[in-house]
Write a protein that holds these residues in place. Structure first.
Motif, mmCIF file in Angstrom:
data_model
loop_
_atom_site.group_PDB
_atom_site.id
_atom_site.type_symbol
_atom_site.label_atom_id
_atom_site.label_comp_id
_atom_site.label_asym_id
_atom_site.label_seq_id
_atom_site.Cartn_x
_atom_site.Cartn_y
_atom_site.Cartn_z
ATOM 1 N N ALA A 1 27.953 39.509 45.275
ATOM 2 C CA ALA A 1 27.956 38.157 45.828
ATOM 3 C C ALA A 1 29.131 37.957 46.782
ATOM 4 O O ALA A 1 28.983 37.360 47.854
ATOM 5 N N ALA A 2 30.299 38.479 46.402
ATOM 6 C CA ALA A 2 31.483 38.333 47.253
ATOM 7 C C ALA A 2 31.292 39.070 48.574
ATOM 8 O O ALA A 2 31.663 38.561 49.644
ATOM 9 N N LYS A 3 30.709 40.262 48.506
ATOM 10 C CA LYS A 3 30.495 41.050 49.726
ATOM 11 C C LYS A 3 29.563 40.321 50.686
ATOM 12 O O LYS A 3 29.767 40.340 51.913
ATOM 13 N N ALA A 4 28.540 39.656 50.133
ATOM 14 C CA ALA A 4 27.599 38.918 50.978
ATOM 15 C C ALA A 4 28.296 37.794 51.739
ATOM 16 O O ALA A 4 27.834 37.372 52.805
ATOM 17 N N ASN A 5 29.411 37.310 51.191
ATOM 18 C CA ASN A 5 30.181 36.246 51.834
ATOM 19 C C ASN A 5 31.436 36.766 52.526
ATOM 20 O O ASN A 5 32.302 35.972 52.924
ATOM 21 N N GLY A 6 31.542 38.102 52.620
ATOM 22 C CA GLY A 6 32.707 38.685 53.274
ATOM 23 C C GLY A 6 33.998 38.515 52.492
ATOM 24 O O GLY A 6 35.087 38.551 53.077
ATOM 25 N N LYS A 7 33.885 38.360 51.154
ATOM 26 C CA LYS A 7 35.068 38.076 50.343
ATOM 27 C C LYS A 7 35.335 39.150 49.282
ATOM 28 O O LYS A 7 36.106 38.923 48.348
ATOM 29 N N ASP A 8 34.710 40.316 49.435
ATOM 30 C CA ASP A 8 34.886 41.343 48.408
ATOM 31 C C ASP A 8 36.327 41.840 48.339
ATOM 32 O O ASP A 8 36.834 42.157 47.255
ATOM 33 N N ALA A 9 37.033 41.874 49.468
ATOM 34 C CA ALA A 9 38.442 42.287 49.447
ATOM 35 C C ALA A 9 39.293 41.264 48.698
ATOM 36 O O ALA A 9 40.242 41.630 47.989
ATOM 37 N N ASP A 10 38.962 39.984 48.837
ATOM 38 C CA ASP A 10 39.692 38.935 48.105
ATOM 39 C C ASP A 10 39.484 39.081 46.601
ATOM 40 O O ASP A 10 40.436 38.940 45.812
ATOM 41 N N LEU A 11 38.255 39.344 46.203
ATOM 42 C CA LEU A 11 37.964 39.543 44.780
ATOM 43 C C LEU A 11 38.723 40.753 44.251
ATOM 44 O O LEU A 11 39.310 40.702 43.160
ATOM 45 N N GLN A 12 38.717 41.831 45.021
ATOM 46 C CA GLN A 12 39.470 43.028 44.630
ATOM 47 C C GLN A 12 40.946 42.692 44.427
ATOM 48 O O GLN A 12 41.551 43.080 43.428
ATOM 49 N N ASP A 13 41.533 41.957 45.376
ATOM 50 C CA ASP A 13 42.948 41.594 45.285
ATOM 51 C C ASP A 13 43.220 40.735 44.054
ATOM 52 O O ASP A 13 44.225 40.944 43.350
ATOM 53 N N ASP A 14 42.339 39.767 43.792
ATOM 54 C CA ASP A 14 42.528 38.876 42.635
ATOM 55 C C ASP A 14 42.484 39.663 41.324
ATOM 56 O O ASP A 14 43.308 39.438 40.418
ATOM 57 N N LEU A 15 41.542 40.579 41.210
ATOM 58 C CA LEU A 15 41.420 41.354 39.971
ATOM 59 C C LEU A 15 42.584 42.334 39.810
ATOM 60 O O LEU A 15 43.120 42.491 38.707
ATOM 61 N N GLU A 16 42.994 42.966 40.906
ATOM 62 C CA GLU A 16 44.126 43.891 40.806
ATOM 63 C C GLU A 16 45.399 43.140 40.417
ATOM 64 O O GLU A 16 46.199 43.645 39.611
ATOM 65 N N ALA A 17 45.594 41.945 40.945
ATOM 66 C CA ALA A 17 46.764 41.145 40.573
ATOM 67 C C ALA A 17 46.719 40.804 39.082
ATOM 68 O O ALA A 17 47.743 40.891 38.379
ATOM 69 N N LEU A 18 45.539 40.440 38.591
ATOM 70 C CA LEU A 18 45.374 40.124 37.169
ATOM 71 C C LEU A 18 45.695 41.333 36.298
ATOM 72 O O LEU A 18 46.476 41.237 35.338
ATOM 73 N N PHE A 19 45.108 42.487 36.612
ATOM 74 C CA PHE A 19 45.297 43.684 35.794
ATOM 75 C C PHE A 19 46.753 44.150 35.830
ATOM 76 O O PHE A 19 47.302 44.552 34.795
ATOM 77 N N ASN A 20 47.371 44.090 36.996
ATOM 78 C CA ASN A 20 48.784 44.486 37.096
ATOM 79 C C ASN A 20 49.679 43.546 36.303
ATOM 80 O O ASN A 20 50.601 43.986 35.609
ATOM 81 N N GLU A 21 49.403 42.272 36.398
ATOM 82 C CA GLU A 21 50.225 41.278 35.704
ATOM 83 C C GLU A 21 50.138 41.433 34.192
ATOM 84 O O GLU A 21 51.127 41.244 33.476
ATOM 85 N N GLN A 22 48.956 41.800 33.685
ATOM 86 C CA GLN A 22 48.748 41.835 32.235
ATOM 87 C C GLN A 22 48.961 43.216 31.627
ATOM 88 O O GLN A 22 48.954 43.360 30.405
#
Length: 273
Positions: free
Chosen positions: A232-253
């Motif tokens: 869904a994110a890729k269809a809206n051109g936002k897959d890189a944003d989703l990747q960044d959000d998840l990587e920030a979450l995983f790194n933080e935790q």
């Protein structure tokens, strides 16, 4: 089976390869099972079993275990694990937590569903079926993710939802199984007295040899809900944003400097039949 008649829950869990995620959950699965008082010959139904994260350690402790999962590939993977481990007291079969009509009434001493049945639709039917197949004097134990909890899985689901289209009308969020009031409502509707239902918070840890970013990649490539979010994110051109959000979450935790170890809080539900 045509595209229009495919069970969407089955399609979700047959997408990707959940065994890749389950591999990070083995250690905590064994620890959780160690708290369940498993004894030789105990008849156990492991519902939403995947490839055996809790079913395998239950069988190793001597229980007679049936794993039921909606995903055909996970059932096959579970039976392969049982054969590899030499566990003749463990078998897996395909089934739907909302309709266990092929299982007899009052046939299990213990019904276990760790992050499994919570994802099935029709939660009142799920509770009713779990109660029906449990023997009088037996127990049901569920592990359910908690909505808006600050730890890993609730946040993965929350972030993924923010990049996904709105759910269809009538959709009931799986994480409502992580709300004590909802748990009580569902099991009392199935005939269990309120005083026989208890809930407590517990911790499940994801352990992974690679980096947090590599674990994000596994969720992106193999975990159905995250795969859908990336599409869904890729269809809206936002897959890189989703990747960044998840990587920030995983790194933080992440709690370790070597590899990845991330704790996640869940609601452990115990129902006494």
């Amino acid at each position: 089976m045509t595209e229009t008649t495919t069970n969407p829950n089955k399609a979700l869990w047959e997408k990707g390869d959940f065994t890749r995620i389950a591999a990070t959950m083995r250690e905590s699965g064994e620890q959780l099972v160690g708290k369940l008082g498993i004894t030789d010959g105990l008849k156990v139904l492991d519902l939403g079993s995947g490839d055996g994260t809790t079913a395998v350690p239950e069988a190793k402790l001597g229980a007679d275990v049936l794993g039921v999962d909606i995903s055909s590939p996970l059932v096959a993977a579970g039976n392969a694990r049982a054969e590899e481990e030499g566990l003749s007291n463990l078998k897996f079969q395909e089934g739907d937590a909302t309709d266990l009509s092929d299982l007899d009434d009052e046939s299990f001493d213990l019904v276990v569903s760790i992050f499994g049945a919570m994802f099935a639709p029709k939660p009142f039917d799920v509770a009713k079926e779990m109660v029906r197949v449990t023997k009088p004097g037996g127990r049901i134990v569920m592990g359910n993710w908690i909505p808006n909890d600050p730890t890993l899985v609730a946040q993965i689901l929350k972030i993924s939802a923010s990049y996904s289209p709105p759910p269809p009308d009538g959709f009931i969020s799986p994480v409502k199984w992580g709300v004590e009031e909802d748990v009580i409502e569902r099991f009392t509707a199935a005939g269990v007295p309120k005083e026989q239902i208890s809930c407590e918070r517990d911790t499940y840890t994801f352990n992974y040899a690679g980096s947090p970013a590599a674990l994000v990649a596994d969720f992106r490539d193999y975990y159905g809900p995250t795969m859908n979010a990336f599409e869904a994110a890729k269809a809206n051109g936002k897959d890189a944003d989703l990747q960044d959000d998840l990587e920030a979450l995983f790194n933080e935790q992440n709690t370790t400097e070597e590899g990845t170890s991330i704790p996640a809080t869940f609601l452990r539900v115990t129902v006494r039949r």
